[in-house]
Motif scaffolding. Structure first.
Motif, PDB file in Angstrom:
ATOM      1  N   UNK A 392       0.905  -0.729   0.687  1.00  0.00           N
ATOM      2  CA  UNK A 392      -0.433  -0.021  -0.321  1.00  0.00           C
ATOM      3  C   UNK A 392       1.359   1.480   0.172  1.00  0.00           C
ATOM      4  N   UNK A 393       1.882   0.811   0.425  1.00  0.00           N
ATOM      5  CA  UNK A 393       2.758   3.054   0.565  1.00  0.00           C
ATOM      6  C   UNK A 393       3.375   2.488  -0.597  1.00  0.00           C
ATOM      7  N   UNK A 394       3.254   1.836  -2.219  1.00  0.00           N
ATOM      8  CA  UNK A 394       3.140   2.375  -3.007  1.00  0.00           C
ATOM      9  C   UNK A 394       2.973   3.253  -3.720  1.00  0.00           C
ATOM     10  N   UNK A 395       1.265   3.429  -3.386  1.00  0.00           N
ATOM     11  CA  UNK A 395       0.209   4.510  -3.300  1.00  0.00           C
ATOM     12  C   UNK A 395       0.468   4.916  -2.747  1.00  0.00           C
ATOM     13  N   UNK A 396       1.160   6.177  -2.091  1.00  0.00           N
ATOM     14  CA  UNK A 396       0.640   6.871  -0.540  1.00  0.00           C
ATOM     15  C   UNK A 396      -0.885   7.940  -0.296  1.00  0.00           C
TER      16      UNK A 396
END
Length: 623
Positions: A392-396
């Motif tokens: 999920x951190x790849x699309x903050x």
């Protein structure tokens, strides 16, 4: 769990799947395959050969079975994208139900329900079930094969023959991709079926023979066909064998130059699915589609293998079946060096869901046991939640609160586990495990998609950068914007294109309007009219279908008079956007012949807006 409660749970799950995949049913689909289905619904030869066009010029780059089922939907409801999408939804929901049946026979109703739910909430599963790719039917057929293997182990070896039939039908859906699961199916039967080792090997041999016969039935008929037939798309020689074992075989696995696209397969694969290697399934292009539960599934498999001694044959068979399915598939997709799309990993989803569900249910039961095994479930939840946090951190900027919620649920699960509340642990742990992928699935259901995205479907936050990269590879950077425009306009026939078609039909009623550039040039005509339009060059214009040497014969035979060159392809022919792909040489040669031997028709003679469609060449009159 009572039988009634199980039926209600299964029914509810199937209804949710229908809602997720059937929402906004009238949406854009991959135009290349949708155009083929339109053609197949109007022409018997196109139907049998999986023809891209009703004029019989070229086939699509896949075998016909998935498109046969989609054409049946069109036959019932008429040609609408929602009619094709409805077939995909039905096949996807059927796959969920079949997976429940398979896992139930192996591990009981609770594990079966959880496996089916995890499968339905796999992002890439939702993506393919909302598109018109053959992967949806492929997954269903392979699950039916798995069901037959479980029945062969428990009841009657003759079920193994039906498993071979379904894998063979899978080959007729997506060729060699169907054979990836064969090691898992064969090993499961060998380790768990009753009878002597020789008897088991004999039945596996029979099933393998059936798989081969069914797989090769259509290619053999196409090869021996005595009359005229379309050129087999995405090949250099029109051979269905090169399509099966070259373009859709060796070229996909190791790159190389077998079939159209071999020269740039590795570049396309890296753009759409990341570089080949052991961590590909976790990379930026693929991870959010399939990786959420992959470590959990692998750890569950390893633990089961360590505890395999003394396990009942039926229990062992399930672990071997799904383990073999996952390991073989993960190895192939991780190290494929040619053309690769993230959505190929949808084939792994049933195995990942089944193994992860079995691991979670087993760990939940250990919650009631003394000793350190009771901490296995919270540890599994914590590890899975940490991976979700990273993905999920790849699309903050997309739902920024979600990854912290997942972590909070994981921490809560660990705390509750220390307090020995197994039911609460199950609830909070399951929420932590599914929150990320479920959000991707819901986003996929409610977010409108562009036609460009249908070329490489994925779930969750959209990104067309990879597709645009491949478009640039195909055309050169100078023509990229034009290519993207043609993709997104596939479902709309512009006034200029209508004027060109009307002019060509009026001037040469017995011939076809030929359109350069394959799917990107011809799709608007094939999707929006019933006219006999000939797409030149197959999928992206590179096929020798026809070759430049064939064009004079087409003209002499009265088969061809007018050729439309969309502006982007005219630029390629003039060198304004130099193709960087060797396979595009045939496209360049055709365009060169057309520009040299045919006369441009003044747009004013055609009608208003004709210039917007491109340049129409009249090959009946020398320039």
């Amino acid at each position: 769990m009572t039988a009634k409660a199980e039926r209600i749970a299964v029914g509810t799950m199937l209804v949710v799947a229908v809602a997720l995949w059937g929402w906004a049913l009238n949406r854009p689909l991959q135009p290349y395959y949708a155009a083929a289905v339109h053609s197949m619904s109007h022409d018997v030869a196109a139907f049998f050969f999986a023809g891209f066009d009703p004029a019989g010029v070229v086939t699509v780059d896949k075998p016909p079975l998935a498109f046969w089922t989609q054409t049946l939907g069109v036959a019932v409801f008429g040609f609408h994208t929602w009619a094709i999408a409805l077939v995909q939804v039905v096949e996807g929901v059927a796959a969920v139900f079949v997976l429940h049946l398979v896992v139930r026979r192996w591990a009981g109703p609770r594990t079966a329900l959880l496996a089916s739910a995890l499968f339905a909430l796999t992002p890439i599963t939702a993506a393919i079930n909302r598109d018109n790719l053959p992967d949806t039917l492929l997954v269903l057929l392979l699950l039916l094969a798995a069901y037959c293997v479980t029945r062969a182990i428990e009841d009657d070896a003759r079920w193994l023959v039906w498993a071979g039939v379904f894998v063979g039908l899978g080959f007729l859906t997506k060729m060699l991709a169907a054979w990836i699961v064969l090691p898992g199916l064969a090993m499961a039967y060998f380790v768990a079926a009753p009878g002597s080792r020789g008897r088991r090997l004999a039945w596996i041999g029979v099933a393998g023979g059936v798989t081969l016969v069914v797989s090769l039935a259509w290619p053999v008929v196409v090869t021996l066909w005595p009359g005229a037939k379309p050129f087999v798309g995405s090949t250099t020689d029109g051979s269905v064998w090169q399509l099966a074992f070259g373009y859709n075989g060796v070229t996909r696995l190791v790159g190389g130059s077998t079939g159209i696209g071999g020269g740039y397969g590795a570049t396309v694969g890296a753009a759409l699915g990341g570089g080949a290697g052991p961590l590909r399934l976790f990379d930026a292009e693929v991870g959010g589609q399939i990786a959420w539960l992959l470590p959990l599934a692998l750890v569950s498999l390893v633990v089961a293998a360590c505890r395999a001694r003394g396990a009942a044959p039926g229990t062992k068979a399930g672990w071997v079946l799904w383990g073999g399915w996952l390991v073989a598939g993960a190895a192939v997709f991780s190290f494929t060096g040619g053309i690769f799309h993230a959505y190929y990993t949808a084939e792994l989803a049933p195995a990942i869901a089944s193994l992860a569900a079995a691991g979670l249910v087993t760990a939940w039961r250990w919650q009631r046991s003394p000793g350190p095994v009771r901490f296995v479930l919270p540890a599994a939840v914590a590890g899975t939640a940490l991976l979700a946090f990273l993905l999920l951190g790849r699309t903050p900027d997309w739902l920024p609160w979600l990854r912290y919620t997942v972590l909070a649920l994981a921490v809560l699960t660990v705390v509750v586990a220390l307090l020995r509340a197994p039911r609460v642990v199950a609830a909070t742990g399951l929420a932590a495990v599914v929150a990320g992928p479920a959000a991707f699935v819901v986003d996929t259901a409610v977010r409108p998609v562009s036609v460009l995205e249908t070329a490489d479907p994925g779930a969750g936050p959209p990104s067309t950068d990879a597709v645009r990269t491949v478009v640039g590879i195909n055309t050169g950077a100078g023509a990229e914007a034009g290519y993207v425009r043609f993709i997104n306009d596939a479902y709309r026939l512009s006034p200029g294109q209508r004027a060109v078609l009307a002019y060509a039909e009026a001037q040469a009623p017995g011939s076809v309007l030929a359109v350069e550039g394959g799917t990107y040039g011809a799709d608007p005509f094939l999707l929006n009219t019933d006219a006999r339009v000939a797409p030149l060059g197959g999928y992206i214009g590179f096929d020798p279908a026809p070759s430049a040497a064939d064009l004079p014969r087409w003209v002499s035979a009265g088969k061809l008079r007018f050729v439309l060159l969309p502006h982007v392809f005219l630029e390629i022919g003039r060198g304004a956007a130099k193709p960087v792909v060797a396979d595009a040489d045939e496209l360049t040669r055709r365009i060169g012949w057309e520009a040299t031997h045919c006369r441009p028709v003044p747009p004013a003679r055609i009608g208003p807006d004709a210039a917007s469609a491109g340049v129409l060449f009249d090959c009946g009159v020398r320039p």
